[in-house]
Design an enzyme around this catalytic site. Structure first.
Site, PDB file in Angstrom:
ATOM      1  N   HIS A  38       0.736  -1.146  -0.029  1.00 46.06           N
ATOM      2  CA  HIS A  38       0.126  -0.122   0.088  1.00 46.06           C
ATOM      3  C   HIS A  38       0.999   1.249   0.174  1.00 46.06           C
ATOM      4  CE1 HIS A  38      -2.904  -2.872   2.336  1.00 46.06           C
ATOM      5  NE2 HIS A  38      -3.383  -2.455   1.162  1.00 46.06           N
ATOM      6  N   GLN A 155      -8.558  -6.270 -11.117  1.00 44.82           N
ATOM      7  CA  GLN A 155      -9.347  -4.967 -10.652  1.00 44.82           C
ATOM      8  C   GLN A 155      -8.538  -3.719 -11.241  1.00 44.82           C
ATOM      9  OE1 GLN A 155      -9.875  -4.257  -6.284  1.00 44.82           O
ATOM     10  NE2 GLN A 155      -8.077  -2.984  -6.367  1.00 44.82           N
TER      11      GLN A 155
HETATM   12  P1  AMP Z   1      -6.538  -3.656  -0.438  1.00 43.02           P
HETATM   13  O1  AMP Z   1      -6.340  -2.726   0.827  1.00 43.02           O
HETATM   14  O2  AMP Z   1      -5.889  -4.939  -0.525  1.00 43.02           O
HETATM   15  O3  AMP Z   1      -7.888  -3.319  -1.074  1.00 43.02           O
HETATM   16  O4  AMP Z   1      -5.545  -2.761  -1.651  1.00 43.02           O
HETATM   17  C1  AMP Z   1      -5.500  -1.426  -1.919  1.00 43.02           C
HETATM   18  C2  AMP Z   1      -4.645  -1.189  -3.020  1.00 43.02           C
HETATM   19  O5  AMP Z   1      -3.399  -1.552  -2.650  1.00 43.02           O
HETATM   20  C3  AMP Z   1      -5.088  -2.134  -4.234  1.00 43.02           C
HETATM   21  O6  AMP Z   1      -4.853  -1.181  -5.480  1.00 43.02           O
HETATM   22  C4  AMP Z   1      -4.109  -3.207  -4.269  1.00 43.02           C
HETATM   23  O7  AMP Z   1      -3.756  -3.776  -5.603  1.00 43.02           O
HETATM   24  C5  AMP Z   1      -2.883  -2.659  -3.624  1.00 43.02           C
HETATM   25  N1  AMP Z   1      -2.018  -3.630  -3.105  1.00 43.02           N
HETATM   26  C6  AMP Z   1      -2.225  -4.517  -2.385  1.00 43.02           C
HETATM   27  N2  AMP Z   1      -1.224  -5.381  -2.037  1.00 43.02           N
HETATM   28  C7  AMP Z   1      -0.282  -4.723  -2.839  1.00 43.02           C
HETATM   29  C8  AMP Z   1       1.213  -5.367  -3.060  1.00 43.02           C
HETATM   30  N3  AMP Z   1       1.607  -6.547  -2.318  1.00 43.02           N
HETATM   31  N4  AMP Z   1       1.836  -4.621  -3.965  1.00 43.02           N
HETATM   32  C9  AMP Z   1       1.425  -3.460  -4.599  1.00 43.02           C
HETATM   33  N5  AMP Z   1      -0.034  -3.205  -4.343  1.00 43.02           N
HETATM   34  C10 AMP Z   1      -0.660  -3.786  -3.427  1.00 43.02           C
END
Ligand code: AMP
Length: 284
Positions: A38, A155
């Site tokens: 994040h 997504q």
């Molecule tokens: P989430 O909180 O899981 O809904 O993720 C929020 C954002 O963070 C989304 O755009 C995810 O794709 C991104 N994200 C989650 N995990 C990772 C990661 N390991 N590397 C890069 N972006 C991430």
């Protein structure tokens, strides 16, 4: 000091003032329980011209199915706030469910093609919840730039398409996957894994890395062979494979063969214990 905002009108007012002051506003939508993946999106927003960054933290009920983990999804606002402060975030937008959904919606945003594949097969309402909440977040934060992670490649592709189809005046950035030192793609849900499950789940990233190396060495290899090997490695580690699929990197729609000169993404979903994990890797 990051400003914490809960209400949509207040965030709109803040964003209008930022624009008036000549600032470029960046938005990073998240569900919180932040990790380095994040936080890398905040840096990507800045690298893409945002001089004021809003991170939203909202566990969005309408993207969870009835038997999914909405209630137990990890939450720790104070920890998230400290991480955002350390990253010089300007605004933490942390609405309550009552701010986002004061009454049940009768209008939704729905993408009907990309969202049918991959995760859409086992999570039929998920992406409609995502496109709807992201549209609401766009209208709340009024960003110029918004950043999504390649970790959720499907997504990101759906959001790119939504922005194109519906003319949101927002530049969408897709930022690379951030991994643990051992290769596991970072996820708030990794917290659910026992030590043994975490160790076995490394089969996901290691099989994807292997496929990438094999493809680089033998670009003429059949996609079916790469996919079968990934499936076999995850299954041998005790994972329950939901899908391993070859897709076009830009659209994330299914691809039949590895045509030269194009970029492909192999996307995986598998369960270890009760935890469902996703990951992907790019070829070409
Ligand atoms: P989430 O909180 O899981 O809904 O993720 C929020 C954002 O963070 C989304 O755009 C995810 O794709 C991104 N994200 C989650 N995990 C990772 C990661 N390991 N590397 C890069 N972006 C991430």
């Amino acid at each position: 000091m990051a400003q914490v905002i809960h209400s949509i009108p207040e965030l709109q007012q803040w964003s209008r003032a930022a624009h008036k002051a000549g600032k470029t506003v960046g938005l990073v939508p998240t569900m919180g329980f932040l990790h380095d993946g994040h936080l890398s999106l905040i840096d990507a927003a800045r690298a893409n011209g945002a001089d004021a960054v809003v991170i939203s933290i909202f566990v969005n009920p309408i993207q969870f199915g009835p038997n999914e983990d909405f209630a137990k999804y990890p939450r720790d606002f104070e920890r998230d706030r400290a991480l955002c402060e350390a990253r010089n975030v300007d605004v933490i937008f942390a609405p309550g469910v009552e701010d986002m959904y004061p009454e049940p919606l009768t209008c939704h945003v729905y993408e009907n093609t990309i969202s049918k594949n991959l995760c859409g097969k086992s999570r039929p309402i998920h992406f409609e919840g995502v496109t709807t909440v992201v549209s609401k977040l766009f209208n709340a934060a009024l960003p110029d730039v918004a950043v999504f992670g390649q970790k959720d490649a499907q997504q990101a592709a759906i959001i790119r398409r939504m922005v194109r189809d519906l003319n949101f005046p927002i530049k969408i950035i897709t930022a690379p996957i951030v991994r643990e030192a051992d290769g596991l793609a970072m996820s708030s849900r990794n917290k659910y894994l026992s030590e043994d499950e975490h160790r076995r789940a490394l089969a996901i990233s290691s099989s994807l890395f292997r496929a990438q190396k094999t493809f680089a060495a033998k670009p003429g290899i059949a996609a079916a062979k790469l996919i079968a090997d990934i499936r076999a490695e995850i299954t041998a580690a005790g994972g329950l494979v939901e899908y391993v699929e070859l897709t076009d990197s830009d659209t994330m729609l299914p691809a039949a063969t590895l045509e030269p000169g194009k970029s492909f993404t192999i996307a995986v979903a598998a369960k270890f214990g009760t935890t469902r994990l996703i990951d992907n890797i790019q070829l070409g």
